[in-house]
Design an enzyme around this catalytic site. Structure first.
Site, PDB file in Angstrom:
ATOM      1  N   PRO A  89       0.814  -1.219   0.000  1.00  0.00           N
ATOM      2  CA  PRO A  89       0.000   0.000   0.000  1.00  0.00           C
ATOM      3  C   PRO A  89       0.854   1.279   0.000  1.00  0.00           C
ATOM      4  O   PRO A  89       0.338   2.370  -0.229  1.00  0.00           O
ATOM      5  CB  PRO A  89      -0.832  -0.111   1.285  1.00  0.00           C
ATOM      6  CG  PRO A  89      -0.227  -1.203   2.078  1.00  0.00           C
ATOM      7  CD  PRO A  89       0.572  -2.062   1.165  1.00  0.00           C
ATOM      8  N   GLU A 116       3.017  -7.547   8.907  1.00  0.00           N
ATOM      9  CA  GLU A 116       3.144  -6.086   9.008  1.00  0.00           C
ATOM     10  C   GLU A 116       4.074  -5.523   7.949  1.00  0.00           C
ATOM     11  O   GLU A 116       4.323  -4.324   7.900  1.00  0.00           O
ATOM     12  CB  GLU A 116       3.633  -5.692  10.412  1.00  0.00           C
ATOM     13  CG  GLU A 116       2.702  -6.097  11.536  1.00  0.00           C
ATOM     14  CD  GLU A 116       1.275  -5.581  11.367  1.00  0.00           C
ATOM     15  OE1 GLU A 116       1.111  -4.372  11.132  1.00  0.00           O
ATOM     16  OE2 GLU A 116       0.341  -6.390  11.466  1.00  0.00           O
ATOM     17  N   ARG A 154      -2.778  -8.484 -20.642  1.00  0.00           N
ATOM     18  CA  ARG A 154      -3.610  -7.906 -21.708  1.00  0.00           C
ATOM     19  C   ARG A 154      -2.793  -7.093 -22.697  1.00  0.00           C
ATOM     20  O   ARG A 154      -3.240  -6.820 -23.802  1.00  0.00           O
ATOM     21  CB  ARG A 154      -4.714  -7.025 -21.103  1.00  0.00           C
ATOM     22  CG  ARG A 154      -5.645  -7.767 -20.191  1.00  0.00           C
ATOM     23  CD  ARG A 154      -6.584  -6.815 -19.481  1.00  0.00           C
ATOM     24  NE  ARG A 154      -7.468  -6.132 -20.400  1.00  0.00           N
ATOM     25  CZ  ARG A 154      -8.584  -6.654 -20.898  1.00  0.00           C
ATOM     26  NH1 ARG A 154      -8.944  -7.864 -20.542  1.00  0.00           N
ATOM     27  NH2 ARG A 154      -9.330  -5.977 -21.741  1.00  0.00           N
ATOM     28  N   ASP A 169      -6.948  -0.024 -26.425  1.00  0.00           N
ATOM     29  CA  ASP A 169      -6.137   1.081 -26.923  1.00  0.00           C
ATOM     30  C   ASP A 169      -6.909   2.385 -26.835  1.00  0.00           C
ATOM     31  O   ASP A 169      -6.403   3.380 -26.348  1.00  0.00           O
ATOM     32  CB  ASP A 169      -5.772   0.860 -28.397  1.00  0.00           C
ATOM     33  CG  ASP A 169      -4.684  -0.183 -28.531  1.00  0.00           C
ATOM     34  OD1 ASP A 169      -4.147  -0.586 -27.488  1.00  0.00           O
ATOM     35  OD2 ASP A 169      -4.387  -0.584 -29.659  1.00  0.00           O
TER      36      ASP A 169
HETATM   37  N1  ADE Z   1      -0.824  -5.110   0.141  1.00  0.00           N
HETATM   38  C1  ADE Z   1      -1.731  -4.741   1.047  1.00  0.00           C
HETATM   39  N2  ADE Z   1      -2.511  -3.783   0.592  1.00  0.00           N
HETATM   40  C2  ADE Z   1      -2.107  -3.514  -0.681  1.00  0.00           C
HETATM   41  C3  ADE Z   1      -2.526  -2.609  -1.692  1.00  0.00           C
HETATM   42  N3  ADE Z   1      -3.534  -1.764  -1.499  1.00  0.00           N
HETATM   43  N4  ADE Z   1      -1.855  -2.618  -2.855  1.00  0.00           N
HETATM   44  C4  ADE Z   1      -0.827  -3.451  -3.049  1.00  0.00           C
HETATM   45  N5  ADE Z   1      -0.385  -4.328  -2.143  1.00  0.00           N
HETATM   46  C5  ADE Z   1      -1.024  -4.362  -0.970  1.00  0.00           C
END
Ligand code: ADE
Length: 228
Positions: A89, A116, A154, A169
Site C-alpha cells: 500500500p 506487518e 492484456r 487502446d
Molecule cells: N498489500 C496490502 N494492501 C495492498 C494494496 N492496497 N496494494 C498493493 N499491495 C497491498
C-alpha cells in the site's frame, strides 16, 4: 512475458491461473508464471520467515535474509533479469498508463508482502518498484499481484483478440472515457426496452449515440476522468 511470483501462500494462485484468458496465454506460450514459496528459503527445521519488530509493536515482520536470498536465486533461474516489484500500500498507485509502462518488461519478479510488512532492508537492498493497487489495505500482496498480472498480460501481443485490444487502446491512449451501455436479447425485459436506435441498423447514428452515452456515463460516474 514471464512472471515469478514470490509468496508465502502459493496455493492462492492455481485457481486464478486457470481462468480462460490467462490459461490460454500460458498454453500458447505467450505468458509464463512461476510461483515460488519464500518459506523454502527460510533456514531451520521450522522454516521461520518472520520475527517480531525491533523496538516493539504489533505483528510480525518478514525477515531480510530469506527474502533477499529468494529473490537472488529466482533471478538466476532465467537468463533475462527480472524487474523486481513489491506489492504494497506504500507504492505508486497503479493505473492504465502505468500498466502500459510496466508492460515493456519481458520479465517481472513480484514480491508479495504479508503480516506487518518486510524488514526495511529488503527494500533498501533490492530497490524494487513499489506498487499499490489502491488506497486500502489488503491482507497481503497476493491479490494485488494477481491484479498486476491480469492487467499486464492484456498488453502482450496476441493475448487478446483484435477487437478487444483495439478497445483497450482507445481507452488508454488519451481517450479516458467509460464504456457506453450494451444490450443483447431479449429486446424487452419486464418492460425495460433496448434503445430503439440500436435496432435501427443506422451505423452512423449508432456510433454517435454510443459516443454521447460514453461521455454521459463518464460525466455521471467518473467526472474526475474528464477533469484530467
Ligand atoms: N498489500 C496490502 N494492501 C495492498 C494494496 N492496497 N496494494 C498493493 N499491495 C497491498
Amino acid at each position: 512475458m514471464r512472471f515469478d511470483i514470490l509468496t508465502l501462500f502459493p496455493e492462492m494462485f492455481p485457481g486464478y491461473m486457470s481462468q480462460s484468458i490467462l490459461n490460454k496465454s500460458i498454453e500458447r506460450g505467450l505468458v509464463e508464471i512461476h510461483v515460488h514459496n519464500m518459506r523454502d528459503w527460510a533456514e531451520g527445521r521450522h522454516h521461520k520467515i518472520d520475527d517480531t519488530p525491533f523496538g516493539g509493536g504489533p505483528g510480525m515482520i518478514l525477515m531480510v535474509e530469506p527474502v533477499v536470498n529468494c529473490v537472488r536465486d529466482v533471478q538466476a533461474m532465467a537468463s533475462q533479469p527480472g524487474t523486481v516489484i513489491v506489492t504494497t500500500p506504500q507504492g505508486q498507485r497503479l493505473n492504465q498508463p502505468m500498466v502500459e509502462e510496466l508492460a515493456v518488461n519481458q520479465r517481472m519478479i513480484l514480491l508479495c508482502g504479508r503480516y506487518e510488512g518486510f524488514d526495511q532492508r529488503v527494500i533498501d537492498v533490492l530497490r524494487p518498484l513499489e506498487v499499490s493497487i489502491g488506497d486500502y489495505i489488503l491482507n497481503g500482496g497476493e491479490v494485488a499481484s494477481m491484479v498486476l498480472v491480469d492487467s499486464l498480460v492484456r498488453m502482450v501481443p496476441g493475448v487478446l483478440g483484435d477487437e478487444q485490444s483495439s478497445w483497450d487502446d482507445s481507452f488508454s491512449r488519451g481517450n479516458r472515457l467509460l464504456e457506453y451501455p450494451q444490450y443483447t436479447r431479449p429486446r424487452d425485459f419486464e418492460g425495460h426496452q433496448v434503445p430503439e436506435i440500436l435496432l435501427s441498423g443506422n451505423h452512423g447514428e449508432i456510433e454517435r449515440w454510443r459516443k454521447a452515452k460514453s461521455l454521459e456515463n463518464t460525466r455521471d460516474k467518473r467526472s474526475d476522468l474528464l477533469d484530467e
